[in-house]
Each structure stands twice: as C-alpha cells, then as structure tokens.
Scaffold this motif. Sequence first.
Motif, PDB file in Angstrom:
ATOM      1  N   ASN A  50       0.819  -1.218   0.000  1.00  0.00           N
ATOM      2  CA  ASN A  50       0.000   0.000   0.000  1.00  0.00           C
ATOM      3  C   ASN A  50       0.852   1.267   0.000  1.00  0.00           C
ATOM      4  OD1 ASN A  50      -2.408  -1.371  -0.065  1.00  0.00           O
ATOM      5  ND2 ASN A  50      -2.766  -1.281   2.126  1.00  0.00           N
ATOM      6  N   GLY A  53       2.398   1.631  -3.463  1.00  0.00           N
ATOM      7  CA  GLY A  53       1.340   2.044  -4.390  1.00  0.00           C
ATOM      8  C   GLY A  53       0.747   3.404  -4.073  1.00  0.00           C
ATOM      9  N   VAL A  83      -1.014  -2.386  -9.593  1.00  0.00           N
ATOM     10  CA  VAL A  83      -1.158  -2.991  -8.252  1.00  0.00           C
ATOM     11  C   VAL A  83      -2.247  -4.058  -8.265  1.00  0.00           C
ATOM     12  CG1 VAL A  83      -1.614  -2.543  -5.798  1.00  0.00           C
ATOM     13  CG2 VAL A  83      -0.456  -0.805  -7.175  1.00  0.00           C
ATOM     14  N   THR A  85      -4.151  -6.460  -5.434  1.00  0.00           N
ATOM     15  CA  THR A  85      -4.280  -6.650  -3.982  1.00  0.00           C
ATOM     16  C   THR A  85      -5.139  -7.894  -3.697  1.00  0.00           C
ATOM     17  OG1 THR A  85      -6.304  -5.374  -3.713  1.00  0.00           O
ATOM     18  CG2 THR A  85      -4.263  -4.129  -3.714  1.00  0.00           C
ATOM     19  N   ARG A 148      -6.496  -5.701 -15.118  1.00  0.00           N
ATOM     20  CA  ARG A 148      -6.655  -4.279 -14.798  1.00  0.00           C
ATOM     21  C   ARG A 148      -5.319  -3.640 -14.443  1.00  0.00           C
ATOM     22  NH1 ARG A 148      -6.305  -1.333 -10.747  1.00  0.00           N
ATOM     23  NH2 ARG A 148      -5.810  -3.147  -9.472  1.00  0.00           N
TER      24      ARG A 148
ATOM     25  N   LYS B  85     -10.306   1.609  -3.732  1.00  0.00           N
ATOM     26  CA  LYS B  85      -8.846   1.496  -3.783  1.00  0.00           C
ATOM     27  C   LYS B  85      -8.380   1.535  -5.241  1.00  0.00           C
ATOM     28  CE  LYS B  85      -6.617  -1.128  -0.387  1.00  0.00           C
ATOM     29  NZ  LYS B  85      -6.085  -2.413   0.099  1.00  0.00           N
ATOM     30  N   LEU B  89      -5.869   4.275  -6.978  1.00  0.00           N
ATOM     31  CA  LEU B  89      -4.596   3.879  -7.600  1.00  0.00           C
ATOM     32  C   LEU B  89      -4.424   4.500  -8.987  1.00  0.00           C
ATOM     33  CD1 LEU B  89      -4.525   0.107  -6.607  1.00  0.00           C
ATOM     34  CD2 LEU B  89      -2.781   1.786  -6.008  1.00  0.00           C
TER      35      LEU B  89
END
Lengths: 240, 224
Positions: A50, A53, A83, A85, A148, B85, B89
């Motif tokens: 986190n 990023g 990123v 997660t 993505r 989130k 980003l």
Amino acid sequence: MDDKPAIEINGLTKSYGRTGVLRGLDLKLDWGEVITILGSNGSGKTTLINIIGSLTKPDSGTVEFGGIGVRARATSIRRFIGVVTHEHLLYEHLTGYENLRFHADLFGISSADERIIIVARQLGVEARLNQLVGTLSHGTQKRIAIARALLHDPPLLIMDEPESGLDQEAQGMLDGVIRQLAESGCTVLTTTHNLDKGTAMSRRIAILREGRIVYDEDLKSSTGADGVKKAYASHSGESM
Amino acid sequence: MKNWFRAAMAIFWKDILLETRTKDMLLAILIFSILVIVIFNFAISPTPKMIGFVAPGILWVAFILGGMFGLTRSFGLEREGGALKGLLLAPVGRDAIFYGKMAAMFTLMMVVEVIVFPVFAVLFNLSLWIPWLIPVAALTTLGIATIGTVFSAIAMNTRAREIMFPLLFLPVAIPTIIAAVETSGVAIRGVELAEMSRWIPFMGAIDAVFLVICPVAFNLIIED
C-alpha cells in the motif's frame, strides 16, 4: 530515471495505533528484477504494498520510484505502477469489459479496446469480458484484476499474494505472465506467505519479519530454495 | 486538464451506469420522496391559503430525506470488492473523483425531482409549470450533492454509517435547506422579484463556497 533503481526504500516505518507494522524497512530493486517478499500473516506485506502504491502514508522513511519520491509525485507516479491486492478492486455490477474500459479511461489509455483485448487474452479471460464481475468465479475475478493492473503497461507491477484464489492452471498462467513481464523489462514485486510459491515465482527472495527485511538473497548466488526454506523457518519460528 | 476532465467524466458515467444496473439509489429516493409527500398531504390537508406556506417545506423534506438514502449509498458501492482502492490507484487528482461522483449524485437527484414534482403538484393542487423552481431546485440540489459527497465519504468508513451520515450532513446543509424552502415558497406563491433576487445569489454563493471547500476536505478524508 533509468540510472536510478526502480524502487529504493529507506528507513520505512508505519504504525497503526501502538502497533508498529513496518520498523525501518530498507529495500532496493533494480529495473527488470523480480522479487518475492515472503512473510507470515501480519508481517507487514500488505502495508508495504500500500505504501509503494501510494495508498498509505508512511510515518517516516522514503520510497523512491526511479529516483522520484512516491509521496511527492504520487498522482503522476501511479501511471507507472500496476497494483494487484487481495481484493479485486472491480465493480461487481459492471462487466469485465466495462471495468477495464473504466480503468483505461482513468489512465488515459489511447486505443483502449485493443489494449483490453491484449491483456484479456494474456490472462485468458477474453470470453468472460461481457459477464458481470459479480457473477464470475473468484479465480476469474482475480484474473480480471490482474488484467486491470497490466492494462496501462506499467514498468512496475506489485502484487499482494497474487496466487490466492487461483487454481493450478491459473497459477501456471500467472507464472508465465510474470516471466513475460520480466523478459520485457518490467520490475515485479510480489508478496506471499507460501514458501514454495515464492521460490517458484522469482529468483530473488526477501523475508519480511516484524516490519524489517531479515533475509534478502538471489537464489542462484545463495544456497538455493533449500537455503531460503531454512532461513524462513529460522526467522518465522515455523518448523519445515 | 484534458485528462482531469476525462477521469471526472469516466467516474460520472460509471456511477450512472452502476445506478441504471442496480437502481438502488433511484428507487429508494423515489419511493421515499413520494411517500413523504403523500403522508403530509393526508396529514395536513392544506387549504389553498396554506399551500404556499407549507408546500415548500414538505417538498424539500421529501427531496432531502430521500436524497440522503442515495448519498449514503453513493460510496457504499465503492466499498464492494475494494473498488475505491482501484479508483485511488489511478493517476487522477482526488478532486476529479470528487467532482465525478458529485455530478452523478446531482444528476440522479435531479431525475428524481423531475419525476416527483408532478406528483407533488397534483396532490397539492399546484401548477405543473413553475419556472422559478428550476433554478431553485438546481442550486439546492447542487449544494446538497456537494456537501453530501464529502460526508458520504466520511460516513463510509464508520460502522453506523446510516446514522452518522445525517448527523454530519444535516447541520452543514441547513443554510442550503432554509434558502431552498424560502425561495420555493416565493416561487409557489407567485414571484416577487425583489425576494428572488435576494435568495438566488445567496444560494449561488453558498454553492460556490461548498464547491471550493468540499473537494479539499474530500482530499484530506480520502487520503490515509
């Protein structure tokens, strides 16, 4: 930017209340390098992801991407980082295509449709793009989440336990994608608590324990996977 | 600037598309607003003389309480699967996220108001065409959507968000609500231009202040 390391972290600390999660973490990563950070639950892997990023502010310490401070230039640096997660970060009431198209618009990707097809093929989800994400299996959602993250062709990809929720076939595909990315010069940082998966995914292994990197070796130049297993056992206190 | 606008528009269309799929917000606001209007109509049974004084209050109670359902839900969808989130980003300023979401909320509330107003007009025996209500509704809804977007983001991270949201939102929205009721009363009773020219700039000024302050507040809230 190219003469600086891809990622350079110095003295990173982060606490939540009285609990110190990262305690002076240092790490340097060169362009095109693939590293796996091993750590048990609560060792600070997700917090580290986190912070790199730019989702979380560290209490102290610096994170530089190509010599540029991630906090100082967060908005522009996000363009260069992909990123993945634990969560898929997708809208369940939109289709896979709509989700990817939305992110393409956010990243200002020209010829977005072509790029969507390329990453969807790479991840094997082309046939599922017109289904609502909420109706897809966890593994397929994860594949679209990885698509993505790759959509804007980032030079740095960070993945938090990317193998979780993926079946054997999808894990093999993920390994292939990581290899391809590394060959094309992309820097990849992954975290996992699965020792075998970690050693299979990358040559460089670091062990994160109590907020610090306590082991950082290249498998080729060290004692290999067995050495890592021994180090992981001794640092985490787990029996092998 | 082009990227900023493209990102804000993408967020706006995404919210509209999500709403057309789920219809959560639209139905909640619509049903609640109509229910409030019907209940008040039967409870008060206003005489023609009373209508100009009680109707504006009822109209805005219906719109604002209904709108609060939608505003609470606005960031609720972003929580599912950690979608917020994903948004954070992206290489876009937080203000683009704010304005995109606020514009979507404004549009949805305006759609509800356009549907509900004829019901209100029929029940309270008012003209269906009161032109001055258009700028009044637009300015009020803009203010409500602006303040609501910020407090929806704050409430998103609290456990009792359905309770927290009105507690945070209503005190700040009071100037906008008072101005809305006063100007709607003037519009319904027959326009007194002097009165209108006092309230409309006041509403515009409140909105302008919120449009500047709220994105800054949103930026602070949304950052870790």
